[in-house]
Design an enzyme around this catalytic site. Structure first.
Site, PDB file in Angstrom:
ATOM      1  N   SER A  59       0.850  -0.913   0.193  1.00  0.00           N
ATOM      2  CA  SER A  59      -0.082  -0.175   0.117  1.00  0.00           C
ATOM      3  C   SER A  59       0.760   1.167  -0.098  1.00  0.00           C
ATOM      4  O   SER A  59       2.104   1.311   0.378  1.00  0.00           O
ATOM      5  CB  SER A  59      -0.975  -0.025   1.010  1.00  0.00           C
ATOM      6  N   TYR A 104      -2.258  -0.678  10.051  1.00  0.00           N
ATOM      7  CA  TYR A 104      -2.255  -0.966   8.662  1.00  0.00           C
ATOM      8  C   TYR A 104      -0.860  -0.620   7.894  1.00  0.00           C
ATOM      9  O   TYR A 104      -0.261  -1.516   7.170  1.00  0.00           O
ATOM     10  CB  TYR A 104      -3.503  -0.634   7.778  1.00  0.00           C
TER      11      TYR A 104
END
Length: 271
Positions: free
Chosen positions: A155, A168
């Site tokens: 990501s 995350y």
């Protein structure tokens, strides 16, 4: 310019294993590989959803003689014994894995100071330890054969601070570092390891952050109060945008590329 049909069949004779294949980016990666001739082991821990996805993909490629086939395998990437058994089964039934694509991921948002031990552990178990489990199980065989490609989908949060996304982001940054270190260790044995870092992409995970079905303007324009940049290209990615980057890095077209992270985020991280 590369001919639109030039890549058809470029993965013929190859076996690929994709995690998180039941939806979103994982489904798009499976489709892109199969359309290019790969035999794809599509894995996910959601067995029912995976079967429906594979049936849909099979219908889509029916009649295309250059397309490969897609075979579903239930797999929980957090279970090391289950991963080892699944890789052994895929190898026995489909052949040695030439391409591994780590897509499986979970998202938890919230303040770093309010994150519980369980939330931290659950996110890292999938996003980071799952990448380790699959890579360990698959890459040894690649190294022994002298060829192979690993692409980890991380990501852009791995490369820029995001308020409310500390767990995350940290898990994805760890997955990036692991994939690059692995790539260094196995480069001399013909195995390439790369990373694709998507930004905001129209997937069920992304939509869980929205109120309603429309893309919030703050995603496109940015949010000054949250210190979040917008997307210079002015659009949220489609899963296919990410899949095309994955397929490129997995292909022989990228044969001299390893230990790289490719940001596919419309310029959101200003890299």
């Amino acid at each position: 310019m590369r001919d639109a049909d030039a890549s058809r069949g470029e993965f013929a004779g190859h076996t690929a294993l994709v995690t998180g294949a039941a939806q979103g980016i994982g489904e798009a990666v499976v489709r892109a590989l199969a359309e290019r001739g790969a035999t794809v082991a599509a894995t996910d821990r959601s067995a029912d959803e995976l079967v429906r996805t594979v049936a849909r993909l099979t219908d889509r490629t029916a009649g295309d003689r250059t397309a490969g086939r897609v075979v579903p395998y239930r797999l929980d990437v957090t279970d090391p014994d289950g991963v080892a058994c699944a890789v052994e089964r895929v190898t026995r039934e489909l052949g040695p894995v030439d391409t591994l694509v780590n897509v499986a991921g979970v998202l938890r948002t919230g303040s770093a100071l309010e994150t519980t031990d369980r939330e931290w552990a659950d996110v890292f178990a999938v996003n980071t330890t799952g990448v380790f489990h699959l890579s360990r199980a698959v890459v040894a065989g690649m190294a022994a054969r002298g060829s192979g490609s690993v692409v980890t989908v991380a990501s852009n949060a791995a490369g820029i601070p995001r308020a409310g996304m500390s767990v995350y982001a940290a898990s994805k940054a760890a997955a990036v570092a692991f994939t690059k270190c692995l790539g260094l260790e196995v480069a001399a044995r013909g195995v390439r390891c790369n990373v694709v870092c998507p930004g905001s992409t129209d997937t069920p995970m992304q939509r869980s952050l929205w109120d309603g079905t429309e893309v919030p303007r703050s995603v496109i324009d940015g949010d000054l109060a949250a210190h979040r940049t917008g997307i210079p290209l002015g659009r949220v990615a489609r899963p296919e945008d990410i899949a095309e980057a994955v397929v490129f890095l997995a292909s022989d077209r990228a044969r001299h590329i390893t230990m790289q992270d490719l940001y596919v985020d419309g310029g959101a991280t200003l890299r």
